[in-house]
Enzyme design. Structure first.
Site: not given
Ligand code: ATP
Length: 902
Positions: A279-280, A284, A326, A641, A706, A731, A734
């Site tokens: 047991v000790a 467990e 990002d 994503d 032990e 047991n 400790t």
């Molecule tokens: P990160 O990965 O750094 O977050 P992101 O993936 O968000 O960036 P995007 O949003 O894909 O980057 O932007 C890519 C490009 O698209 C930017 O550099 C910009 O020129 C253009 N962009 C970003 N937002 C807009 C928008 N709302 N309208 C039009 N063009 C945009």
């Protein structure tokens, strides 16, 4: 069962007593929730307190012990019998407390990570926990949402839903609102959305018809009713190790029994001793200790802005070798400010801070009034016209609702007195071609003096390739090659200053009959544009991100930045944060497209920054790292994503900007979107693993001690030094309390100063076995030494000698817990009080040990007498020996390492 797809909207309103515009009220929702129950699927039964308590008695060895106690009582050894039963129950109570806490903590966590959804209540849109919606609620849906219940659509604008979790069909389904014939099969009910599915794009509104177990997914769950085990790989490994330890202990115990038998020790005494020894020696309590270490660690992570959705991720976090993150909002503040403007003829600087709408436009040294500068005015107006964000004020402070990039453009326009409200009234919107990171551009079509105009913005190279004209001081002119080169150079200069650059353009549409609802195709609209200018947005890196990147470096973790921005912007930020160093490369999306899997895998270790990439590239990056056998973490926020996040060893979703789909796919949600919180989570992950490892090592050390004491005594033909009750008591004191306190030790400061642990490393390593044998032999030698000294040199009685061995073993075990806190750092390097719980447990252990010597009931039970001060000092001194030796060993072995981590 109601055929919801076959009802008209009015019928639905009546049936569900709701209003498609106003929804139901919060009070009504509360009433319905009590009626229909919370909107969640039953997931494996939680264990009740009683089952957890009863489970403490399921081990065979406990029953053997209980049996032994009964026999003892029958043989007249009543005191022994009762004492053993008391200790068995005490052990069960401790086991219960440990497991009950673990269960509670796990349940609390499941609650924290619950998804949310948008509904209309009392005529207002509100975000509520998905568990709190009821039939009759009006759901608002948009791209990235998880459908929170079964619902009938009443509005749909290009709504597409992925129904794979329900139908297995991965192609998104087009959703409509028309009433369908009664016999329409489930898979074809286009006017329904179902729990567990997700919106890929478009938007819609739907009436909730069924929730929880009544939904289609609920029905399937009911059929399967399988409870996910929820065990992490570590827990499974531990289970295996537990079995191994069990058999190893039983083997040794049987050996001791057989040897004892041969030596002629009274069979019953021997039997009781060996069962107690088993047991000790069998750890467990380990599984419960591990669950607590995990659960409490995960609660600590919440305080550091990391919400763990899958416990297994905690262990994987500790092994993370690559973190792909990002840029915008995670490494940077995500609060953009427009700093520079470039038109065909001028360059401007914009003053002002953050989202405050005070600021001026300066060229050279002169301030320009936008209303008197047509080029500047047209640029700002188009930026505000191609915009979905809004500026709002909270406590007189401006905030951006919507995309921060667009918010920054609105702020710049507001500095020229251009507002979105004015634009909406003067130029009503006709259509939108939304932004996505694939297209890298966006268009809004508006009606301006009876003429449809397209306002376009996006990445420069994308916009420029669609422009044929440019607005200059002399009016609109054809865009020459020289203009293109000049603009690309200007763009580069802005990007090199770490600015995010947007190009702005516009175009009168040649189709004057264009009305709201006219079908739009981007190739038709986004061409022959008039270039207006460039806007450079500043998004400063987060102060704490730089430190976090440095921590990653020290921790042997590669930090990788992934951005949709221009490579020069990415490079500037990469250098500033220390992500890009000597020999590191930047890879741009279209170059990545040209690399096949193998080429990418070969190159990936050198690449620290990816620019102009999309979600699909992220998936390839994750796969390439995994192909190299690395444990890779990946962040994301958009719906696109989700695949990369799912594929990553550790998928991380952003809590503020992430969609529900991304969060659902993730193992961890970072609630403040901050890179530093990811690193904090890794630190916690390592800390939790350390705690589990040190508790395991501590418990094994005690068990070995032990076992060796008993084995050697029998081999030498000595009387048994430890009575059954002593073993059970050790047991308890400790292994029970001290191990629990150890498993929740604060994280060692140096956890991020060493390379990641290999995910392949076995739990019971060769080193651990060596260490266990060393610690065990050391403790056993001291205990046996004291026993022999008392018995053979001092002429004490057997009872006195046993008491000495017993007390020394308890003291040594308790003190060793302090040393067990770190593998490398000595007790004098870690503050004794930094784990107050352990300190109290050890102090209480000493007090109890003293108490049993001085309280008559216990004296009789344990067959011991009061101790004198001299005895006390002597035993204490002996009990200190193992700790001192173990600490000296650390000094010798890790001297340089311990100095390094200070
Ligand atoms: P990160 O990965 O750094 O977050 P992101 O993936 O968000 O960036 P995007 O949003 O894909 O980057 O932007 C890519 C490009 O698209 C930017 O550099 C910009 O020129 C253009 N962009 C970003 N937002 C807009 C928008 N709302 N309208 C039009 N063009 C945009």
């Amino acid at each position: 069962m109601t055929a919801w797809h076959n009802q008209s909207t009015t019928e639905l309103e009546n049936l569900l007593a709701t209003d498609t515009e106003k929804g139901i009220s919060d009070q009504e929702a509360a009433i319905r929730l009590t009626q229909y129950g919370p909107n969640k699927l039953r997931k494996g039964k939680r264990f009740s307190a009683l089952t957890i308590f009863m489970a403490q008695f399921k081990s065979l060895i406990i029953w053997v012990l209980i049996g032994a106690a009964v026999i003892s009582t029958a043989l007249g050894e009543t005191v022994d019998g009762i004492a053993i039963i008391a200790i068995v129950i005490l052990n069960a109570i401790i086991g219960f407390v440990q497991e009950y806490r673990a269960e509670k903590a796990a349940a609390a966590l499941a609650h924290l990570a619950a998804p949310h959804c948008r509904v209309i209540r009392d005529g207002h849109s509100a975000v509520v926990a998905a568990t709190e919606i009821a039939p009759g609620d009006i759901l608002l849906l948009e791209g990235g949402d998880l459908v929170a219940a079964d619902a009938r659509l009443i509005e749909s604008s290009v709504l597409h839903v992925n129904e794979a979790p329900l139908t297995g069909e991965s192609q998104a389904v087009d959703k409509l609102t028309d009433t369908l014939p009664l016999e329409t099969p489930l898979a074809e009910q286009q006017n329904m959305v179902f729990l567990g599915t997700s919106v890929t794009n478009g938007s819609g509104r739907a009436i909730v018809v069924n929730t929880g177990m009544e939904t289609q997914l609920g029905r399937i769950a009911k059929l399967l009713e399988t409870a996910e085990s929820g065990e992490t790989p570590l827990q499974r490994k531990l289970d295996k190790a537990g079995h191994f330890l069990l058999w190893a202990c039983l083997g040794i115990v049987t050996l001791i029994f057989s040897l004892g038998w041969l030596r002629g020790i009274a069979p019953f005494e021997l039997f009781l001793s060996t069962v107690s020894l088993a047991v000790a020696a069998i750890p467990e309590g380990l599984p419960a200790v591990v669950t607590i270490a995990l659960a409490l660690g995960v609660q600590r992570m919440v305080l550091r802005n990391a919400l763990v959705r899958h416990m297994a991720a905690v262990e994987t976090l500790g092994c993370a070798e690559v973190i792909c993150t990002d840029k915008t909002g995670t490494l940077t503040m995500g609060e953009m400010t427009a700093r520079k403007l470039i038109t065909a003829d001028s360059r401007y600087r914009i003053t002002g801070e953050g989202y405050a709408t005070e600021g001026v436009f300066i060229t050279g040294n002169t301030e320009r009034v936008p209303s008197e500068d047509p080029q500047l005015f047209a640029l700002l107006r188009a930026a505000a016209a191609c915009n979905d964000a809004e500026l709002a004020f909270v406590n007189d402070r401006p905030i951006v609702v919507g995309d921060t990039t667009e918010g920054a453009l609105l702020v710049a326009a507001a500095k020229a007195n251009i507002t979105r409200q004015a634009i909406e009234t003067e130029m009503p919107r006709l259509a939108t071609l939304p932004f996505d990171s694939e297209r890298k551009r966006m268009t809004i079509i508006r009606k301006q003096e009876e003429q449809p105009w397209a306002f376009v913005k996006g990445a420069l190279e994308v916009i420029l390739s669609r422009c044929t004209l440019i607005r200059t001081e002399q009016g609109v002119k054809p865009l020459s090659e020289a203009d293109r080169t000049r603009l690309l150079d200007a763009n580069k200069l802005l990007a090199e200053e770490a600015l995010r650059v947007l190009a702005i353009a516009e175009r009168p549409l040649t189709n004057p009959g264009f009305e709201k609802g006219t079908a739009v195709s981007d190739n038709e609209i986004e061409k022959e544009l008039i270039f207006l200018g460039l806007i450079g947005l500043q998004d400063p890196p987060r102060a704490e991100a730089k430190e976090a990147v440095a921590k990653c470096k020290r921790a042997g973790i590669k930090a990788v930045m992934i951005t949709g921005d221009h490579p020069d912007t990415a490079r500037a930020i990469g250098y500033e944060l220390g992500i890009l160093g000597k020999g590191d490369e930047i890879l741009v999306g279209n170059e990545l497209d040209r690399l096949d899997e193998e080429a990418l895998r070969a190159r990936i270790a050198r690449v620290s920054v990816y620019a102009r990439v999309t979600a699909e590239h992220k998936l390839r990056i994750v796969r390439a790292w995994k192909g190299r056998g690395k444990v890779v973490a990946m962040t994301g926020d958009g719906v696109n994503d989700a695949p990369a996040i799912k594929e990553a060893s550790i998928g991380i979703a952003m809590g503020l900007t992430g969609t529900e789909v991304t969060k659902e796919a993730a193992d961890i949600i970072i609630t403040d979107d901050n890179f530093a919180s990811i690193v904090a989570a890794v630190e916690e992950g390592r800390g939790i693993y350390d705690n589990i490892a040190k508790t395991l090592a501590y418990l094994l050390g005690s068990s070995a001690g032990e076992l060796i004491v008993m084995l050697i005594a029998i081999l030498l033909g000595w009387p048994l030094p430890l009575l059954p009750l002593y073993l059970l008591w050790i047991n308890l004191v400790t292994d029970g309390f001290a191990a629990l306190a150890l498993s929740t030790d604060p994280i060692d400061r140096g956890v991020l100063n060493r390379p990641p642990r290999s995910s392949q490393a076995p739990l019971i390593s060769r080193d651990l076995i060596k260490m266990t044998l060393f610690t065990g032999s050391l403790t056993a030698s001291v205990t046996l030494g004291v026993f022999a000294y008392e018995l053979y040199l001092m002429g004490s009685s057997l009872e006195q000698a046993r008491d000495a061995a017993f007390t020394v073993l308890v003291i040594a075990g308790l003190l060793r817990a302090f040393g067990a806190r770190s593998e490398q750092r000595t007790v004098w390097e870690i503050s004794l009080f930094s784990n107050l719980r352990l300190f109290l447990v050890v102090a209480a252990g000493f007090a109890l040990q003293l108490a049993i010597h001085h309280i008559s009931v216990f004296q009789a039970l344990f067959k011991i007498e009061p101790i004198t001060l001299a005895q006390c000092a002597g035993w204490f001194a002996a009990g200190f020996i193992p700790l001192i030796v173990l600490e000296l060993r650390k000094v010798i072995r890790y001297r340089s390492a311990s100095i390094g981590s200070k």
